[in-house]
Motif scaffolding. Structure first.
Motif, short mmCIF file in Angstrom:
data_model
loop_
_atom_site.label_atom_id
_atom_site.label_comp_id
_atom_site.label_asym_id
_atom_site.label_seq_id
_atom_site.Cartn_x
_atom_site.Cartn_y
_atom_site.Cartn_z
N ASP A 1 -20.68 21.16 20.47
CA ASP A 1 -19.50 21.83 19.90
C ASP A 1 -19.78 23.32 19.70
O ASP A 1 -18.93 24.17 20.01
CB ASP A 1 -19.11 21.18 18.57
CG ASP A 1 -18.54 19.79 18.75
OD1 ASP A 1 -18.20 19.44 19.90
OD2 ASP A 1 -18.45 19.05 17.74
N ALA B 1 -17.92 26.46 21.57
CA ALA B 1 -17.26 27.53 20.81
C ALA B 1 -17.80 28.89 21.24
O ALA B 1 -17.04 29.86 21.41
CB ALA B 1 -17.46 27.31 19.32
N ARG C 1 -16.34 29.75 24.61
CA ARG C 1 -14.96 30.21 24.49
C ARG C 1 -14.90 31.63 23.97
O ARG C 1 -14.12 32.47 24.44
CB ARG C 1 -14.17 29.26 23.57
CG ARG C 1 -13.76 27.97 24.23
CD ARG C 1 -12.78 27.19 23.37
NE ARG C 1 -13.31 26.81 22.06
CZ ARG C 1 -14.00 25.70 21.81
NH1 ARG C 1 -14.21 24.84 22.78
NH2 ARG C 1 -14.44 25.44 20.60
#
Length: 149
Positions: free
Chosen positions: A106, A110, A113
């Protein structure tokens, strides 16, 4: 009490009945069966008393056999408890590792992104700066008006 014609009547028979009373017979078979049951019960009680006395005489060999069985059972229960503890520990370690891997994935997603967004913004800024630089270096040509003839 008067009766009407066609009405049913209860009629009692007034002749006395004789009841024959039979003399009792000797029931020898029942007494013999009861005696046999009593003899069997006495033998069973004697057997139980004799076997109770035999159990009371434990030998040292019997005690050592029982002690060995108890040790073996204790070792088996200890091994089972150790196995259960190891299985529980392995399961909790697996769960923790899976949770940590999910957290890391995760976090990486992130960060990817965010890096993509920064790259898009930098590309947009570079395009805008290039457009401004091109506009400053090359002034727009002045178009001459067309003749009205």
């Amino acid at each position: 009490m008067t009766y009407q014609p066609g009405e049913p009547r209860i009629v009692y028979d007034e002749t006395p009945r004789t009841v024959a009373i039979e003399p009792r017979r000797n029931n020898t078979a029942a007494w013999i069966a009861a005696a046999l049951v009593a003899v069997v019960a006495i033998i069973a009680v004697a057997f139980m008393v004799a076997s109770a006395n035999r159990d009371a005489a434990l030998t040292q060999e019997d005690l050592s056999t029982v002690a060995e069985q108890a040790r073996a059972q204790g070792a088996l229960e200890g091994a089972q408890a150790g196995y259960n503890a190891a299985a529980t520990q392995a399961q909790s370690t697996y769960n923790a590792a899976a949770a940590n891997a999910q957290l890391a994935a995760d976090r990486s997603a992130a960060e990817a992104r965010a890096a993509a967004a920064e790259t898009r913004a930098a590309a947009e800024r570079a395009r805008a700066e290039a457009a401004e630089a091109a506009a400053a270096r090359d002034p727009a040509p002045i178009e001459e008006p067309l003749p009205l003839n």
